[in-house]
Design a protein around this motif. Structure first.
Motif, PDB file in Angstrom:
ATOM      1  N   GLY A  26       0.826  -1.248   0.041  1.00  0.00           N
ATOM      2  CA  GLY A  26       0.035   0.147  -0.036  1.00  0.00           C
ATOM      3  C   GLY A  26       0.978   1.207   0.094  1.00  0.00           C
ATOM      4  N   LEU A  27       1.879   1.194   0.802  1.00  0.00           N
ATOM      5  CA  LEU A  27       2.704   2.418   0.798  1.00  0.00           C
ATOM      6  C   LEU A  27       3.591   2.425  -0.505  1.00  0.00           C
ATOM      7  CD1 LEU A  27       4.275   4.568   2.457  1.00  0.00           C
ATOM      8  CD2 LEU A  27       6.027   2.782   3.145  1.00  0.00           C
ATOM      9  N   ILE A  28       4.037   1.460  -0.999  1.00  0.00           N
ATOM     10  CA  ILE A  28       4.682   1.375  -2.230  1.00  0.00           C
ATOM     11  C   ILE A  28       3.855   1.866  -3.334  1.00  0.00           C
ATOM     12  CG2 ILE A  28       5.994   0.143  -3.870  1.00  0.00           C
ATOM     13  CD1 ILE A  28       6.813  -1.573  -1.907  1.00  0.00           C
ATOM     14  N   ILE A  29       2.523   1.601  -3.577  1.00  0.00           N
ATOM     15  CA  ILE A  29       1.692   1.916  -4.623  1.00  0.00           C
ATOM     16  C   ILE A  29       1.373   3.408  -4.232  1.00  0.00           C
ATOM     17  CG2 ILE A  29      -0.525   1.390  -5.633  1.00  0.00           C
ATOM     18  CD1 ILE A  29      -0.092  -1.539  -4.954  1.00  0.00           C
ATOM     19  N   GLY A  30       0.879   3.756  -3.042  1.00  0.00           N
ATOM     20  CA  GLY A  30       0.631   5.172  -2.918  1.00  0.00           C
ATOM     21  C   GLY A  30       1.746   6.077  -3.017  1.00  0.00           C
ATOM     22  N   ILE A  31       2.738   6.003  -2.553  1.00  0.00           N
ATOM     23  CA  ILE A  31       3.964   6.707  -3.000  1.00  0.00           C
ATOM     24  C   ILE A  31       4.246   6.928  -4.486  1.00  0.00           C
ATOM     25  CG2 ILE A  31       6.396   7.349  -2.732  1.00  0.00           C
ATOM     26  CD1 ILE A  31       6.319   6.165   0.052  1.00  0.00           C
ATOM     27  N   LEU A  33       2.314   6.283  -7.184  1.00  0.00           N
ATOM     28  CA  LEU A  33       1.257   6.927  -7.806  1.00  0.00           C
ATOM     29  C   LEU A  33       1.285   8.197  -7.428  1.00  0.00           C
ATOM     30  CD1 LEU A  33      -1.824   4.247  -7.726  1.00  0.00           C
ATOM     31  CD2 LEU A  33      -0.041   4.827  -9.552  1.00  0.00           C
ATOM     32  N   GLY A  34       1.488   8.818  -6.202  1.00  0.00           N
ATOM     33  CA  GLY A  34       1.127  10.024  -5.804  1.00  0.00           C
ATOM     34  C   GLY A  34       2.519  10.911  -6.378  1.00  0.00           C
ATOM     35  N   ILE A  35       3.569  10.445  -6.511  1.00  0.00           N
ATOM     36  CA  ILE A  35       4.730  11.241  -6.864  1.00  0.00           C
ATOM     37  C   ILE A  35       4.138  11.388  -8.920  1.00  0.00           C
ATOM     38  CG2 ILE A  35       7.077  11.018  -7.770  1.00  0.00           C
ATOM     39  CD1 ILE A  35       7.671   9.902  -5.177  1.00  0.00           C
ATOM     40  N   ALA A  36       3.813  10.340  -9.153  1.00  0.00           N
ATOM     41  CA  ALA A  36       3.571  10.468 -10.767  1.00  0.00           C
ATOM     42  C   ALA A  36       2.424  11.418 -10.832  1.00  0.00           C
ATOM     43  CB  ALA A  36       3.057   8.917 -11.218  1.00  0.00           C
ATOM     44  N   ALA A 356       9.189  10.251 -13.253  1.00  0.00           N
ATOM     45  CA  ALA A 356       9.047  10.174 -12.151  1.00  0.00           C
ATOM     46  C   ALA A 356       8.454   8.966 -11.089  1.00  0.00           C
ATOM     47  CB  ALA A 356       8.075  11.376 -11.790  1.00  0.00           C
ATOM     48  N   THR A 357       7.703   8.099 -12.024  1.00  0.00           N
ATOM     49  CA  THR A 357       7.072   6.825 -11.704  1.00  0.00           C
ATOM     50  C   THR A 357       8.321   5.987 -11.145  1.00  0.00           C
ATOM     51  OG1 THR A 357       5.184   7.174 -13.124  1.00  0.00           O
ATOM     52  CG2 THR A 357       5.607   5.006 -12.191  1.00  0.00           C
ATOM     53  N   VAL A 358       9.023   5.715 -12.373  1.00  0.00           N
ATOM     54  CA  VAL A 358      10.356   4.804 -11.570  1.00  0.00           C
ATOM     55  C   VAL A 358      11.020   5.349 -10.417  1.00  0.00           C
ATOM     56  CG1 VAL A 358      12.557   3.961 -12.547  1.00  0.00           C
ATOM     57  CG2 VAL A 358      10.660   4.331 -14.218  1.00  0.00           C
ATOM     58  N   ALA A 359      11.324   6.481 -10.181  1.00  0.00           N
ATOM     59  CA  ALA A 359      11.926   7.199  -9.160  1.00  0.00           C
ATOM     60  C   ALA A 359      11.147   7.146  -7.992  1.00  0.00           C
ATOM     61  CB  ALA A 359      12.376   8.680  -9.291  1.00  0.00           C
TER      62      ALA A 359
END
Length: 403
Positions: A26-31, A33-36, A356-359
């Motif tokens: 959840g943390l990984i997906i949230g961060i 998608l949020g940055i993207a 940004a998504t990769v980063a």
């Protein structure tokens, strides 16, 4: 038994990593998608930048000699251009000239860039202009691309075309070839000879008005014209030698040939003057055969005819040098003029979101493992004890520092 345990431990470690990733998904997906999403929003709010580009073909023949000639004409700026840019070919030289201060200042004044960008100094405006000036040299074709990046597509195209126009004008002033040197020399000589011709004409006119009409026989007139033509030819040879010595040494075969011809013409002139004046070169005909007024008239006429013949020779030489200069001048050909671009080059939204998504993904993975480490450390007595000791040591160092 120990050899069989190592693969099992490696498998368990890998499994632990996967467990952490799944646990913190959840943390990984949230961060990620949020940055993207934030990057996408920012990219849509950024001002679009357009690039207008023109393509030119600088002269390629005789590039090495032409490069040295241009560098010699640049004077003090040659060391800056040759040293900082690394001029290796004529294309490199033209690219360096495009970044020179005279051209940049002309562009700044023409488009009023200081007022437009509210710059505090001209130096800042030059740096900003160089920053948006993009040039590429295609080594295979010899084509140089001159591009300008800007918010206004039309202005970017106008500035790119203006850079090429300034380069062509600047090139005309710098590219002083052999023909250009001859043209400049004959131009100065022609001015001096014209002044001499005007003075001799006024002298003839004043003499005739003062003494009345005076005529001499055809034989004397022919002698005068022959000697005058010979003197004019000698003057022409002397000027040709002076011009050639500006770009060649005295051992040059052409100069030596002209000097031999000049020597022969001077000897022939000495013979003619000696026959006509009894050894006195200042008088063309024997003064005993004609009255004093006739002698003065001959002198005036000789001066006028000499300047007239010399002016005709200088005018012909000047026209020849001017035609040679136009023929030999290096021409910068414009292959494509810049037009207002329709598509922006910045920002590249898809590329920005992808990066940004990769980063964001790698950052979220790092954050997940960091949180897992902190969570396990707080539950491990040994780790808690180690953290406590670290705090104590840090406090001791701090107290010692202030004692």
């Amino acid at each position: 038994m120990e050899r069989q345990i190592e693969p099992i431990e490696n498998e368990i470690n890998l499994l632990d990593l996967l467990i952490v990733l799944v646990k913190r998904k959840g943390l990984i997906i949230g961060i990620t998608l949020g940055i993207a999403l934030i990057t996408a929003i920012v990219s849509f709010t950024m001002t679009p930048i357009y690039k207008a580009e023109t393509k030119i073909l600088p002269p390629q023949q005789g590039s090495s000699s032409m490069t040295s000639q241009l560098l010699s004409q640049l004077g003090g700026a040659a060391s800056f251009i040759g040293g900082t840019v690394g001029v290796k070919s004529s294309n490199d030289l033209y690219i360096a000239i495009l970044k020179s201060r005279p051209i940049l200042d002309n562009i700044i004044d023409k488009f009023k860039l200081m007022e437009l960008h509210k710059a505090k100094s001209r130096e800042d405006t030059r740096k900003a202009l160089i920053g948006v000036l993009k040039m590429q040299d295609d080594k295979k074709s010899g084509i140089v691309s001159v591009g300008i990046e800007g918010k206004d597509p039309k202005m970017a195209a106008d500035i790119a075309n203006a850079f090429v126009d300034e380069l062509r004008e600047y090139n005309k002033r710098l590219a002083l070839t052999e023909a250009s040197q001859r043209r400049l020399f004959f131009e100065e000589q022609l001015k001096d000879v014209k002044e001499g011709l005007i003075k001799s004409e006024e002298g003839m006119k004043g003499f005739q008005e003062k003494t009345g009409a005076f005529k001499i026989d055809d034989q004397a007139k022919a002698a005068i014209e022959g000697i005058v033509q010979l003197r004019a030819l000698i003057a022409e040879k002397e000027i040709q030698i002076r011009v050639m010595k500006t770009y060649a040494t005295s051992h040059n075969p052409d100069i030596q040939k002209l000097e031999e011809e000049l020597k022969g013409l001077r000897e022939h002139l000495s013979i003619l003057e000696a026959k006509g004046s009894g050894g006195n070169p200042d008088v063309i005909l024997s003064t005993g055969r004609i009255p004093a007024l006739g002698t003065e008239y001959i002198r005036k006429m000789r001066e006028f005819k000499y300047n007239e013949a010399l002016y005709e020779i200088m005018a012909k030489q000047y026209e020849m040098a001017r035609l040679d200069e136009a023929k030999d001048a290096p021409i910068i050909q414009v292959i494509e003029k810049a037009i207002p671009p329709e598509k922006r080059i910045k920002p590249n939204r898809s590329q920005m979101v992808m990066i940004a998504t990769v980063a964001g993904f790698f950052f979220s993975v790092f954050a997940a493992f960091l949180m897992e480490f902190i969570e396990k450390s707080s539950a491990d007595p040994k780790t808690r004890e180690g953290i406590k000791r670290l705090r104590i040591l840090s406090g001791l160092k701090g107290s010692i520092r202030y004692e």
